[in-house]
Design an enzyme around this catalytic site. Structure first.
Site: not given
Length: 283
Positions: A70, A91, A19, A153, A129-131, A106
């Site tokens: 999350k 988040n 982080s 994805n 992507g699909a996260g 986000d």
């Protein structure tokens, strides 16, 4: 000096070694002369409920929430704000007189990063992507007037579930599929957002999902990877006369919004950005 009057913020997740948020936020606190501090809180999944209750009891001002908490943390908060309720993930938490409120910065971070270079309203958006990050971007851009959104994805089923969730909650009909549809989808896109980890340090030479040969002039290419700052995908965008947007922009703006939520103040954007870049350049 840290005292009993110091206001505490931080980040909780597992693991936390990667982080950059403590560097960014502590630089902002120092610049403004605020008696605040931002610290990492490593929290294993089985300790999440106890962690939220402990932070509430200790009078912590707020925390960022990262992988893998999350979605799971929703069970332990009192209120969820705006788009975060639609996304189904938070988040950022704010502790206010015993109440725990959840936010998703986000989503706003993605929007602000794009709005530096283009208008989202009326744009055709392609998301790879699909996260969790893809969910945040997709819901936010749909709410802000994107004309159409395509979600591709590696596992098409996951893209389908995200598209169906958007239809159920927003009435927005997103297209979806697998990566075999990339070529045709890029041609018609105004904005390309890559939410996958392709090209992330240390695998910085991995071939991106979209090369310059598929891009067109003026296409906005936002890579959410921020280490390295100039990914292979962004270099390909430059080759194609497309418009590259570094992942550091979303990282920065989600942090800016969290800072405002906790403190009620506007942070020094340049200080936060310089702190991030110094660390990334050193790495």
């Amino acid at each position: 000096m840290i005292t009993g009057k110091t206001h505490v913020t931080g980040i909780m997740g597992h693991p936390l070694g990667h982080s950059l948020s403590p560097i960014m936020h502590n630089a902002a606190f120092r610049s403004l002369g605020m008696d605040w501090i931002y610290v990492p809180f490593p929290v294993k999944p089985e300790n999440l409920k106890a962690a939220v209750e402990g932070l509430r009891a200790l009078g912590v001002e707020g925390v960022n929430v990262t992988i893998p908490h999350k979605e799971a943390v929703l069970e332990y908060i009192d209120d969820i704000h705006g788009t975060a309720a639609l996304i189904g993930a938070v988040n950022t938490l704010k502790f206010d007189d015993g109440t725990v409120r959840g936010y998703n910065t986000d989503a706003s971070g993605c929007l602000r990063a794009l709005e530096e270079v283009t208008s989202v309203e009326g744009s055709s958006v392609l998301i790879l992507g699909a996260g969790g990050a893809a969910r945040a971007c997709a819901f936010q851009l749909a709410e802000k007037g994107a004309s159409d959104i395509t979600i591709l994805n590696r596992t098409p089923e996951k893209a389908r579930l995200l598209a169906e969730d958007m239809a159920d909650k927003l009435g927005f009909e997103a297209s979806y599929g697998g990566y075999e549809l990339i070529q045709g989808s890029v041609k018609s896109a105004d904005i390309l957002i890559d939410t996958t980890p392709v090209g992330m340090h240390p695998h910085t030479d991995d071939r991106p999902l979209v090369g310059a040969e598929l891009m067109h002039e003026g296409l906005v290419v936002h890579d959410l990877v921020y280490n390295p700052q100039r990914t292979v995908l962004l270099r390909e965008a430059e080759r194609a006369s497309a418009i590259p947007v570094s992942g550091i922009r979303m990282l920065l703006y989600q942090g800016v919004e969290a800072f405002r939520i906790w403190t009620g103040r506007d942070p020094p954007l340049d200080v936060m950005e310089d702190a991030l870049k110094r660390v990334l350049n050193r790495d």
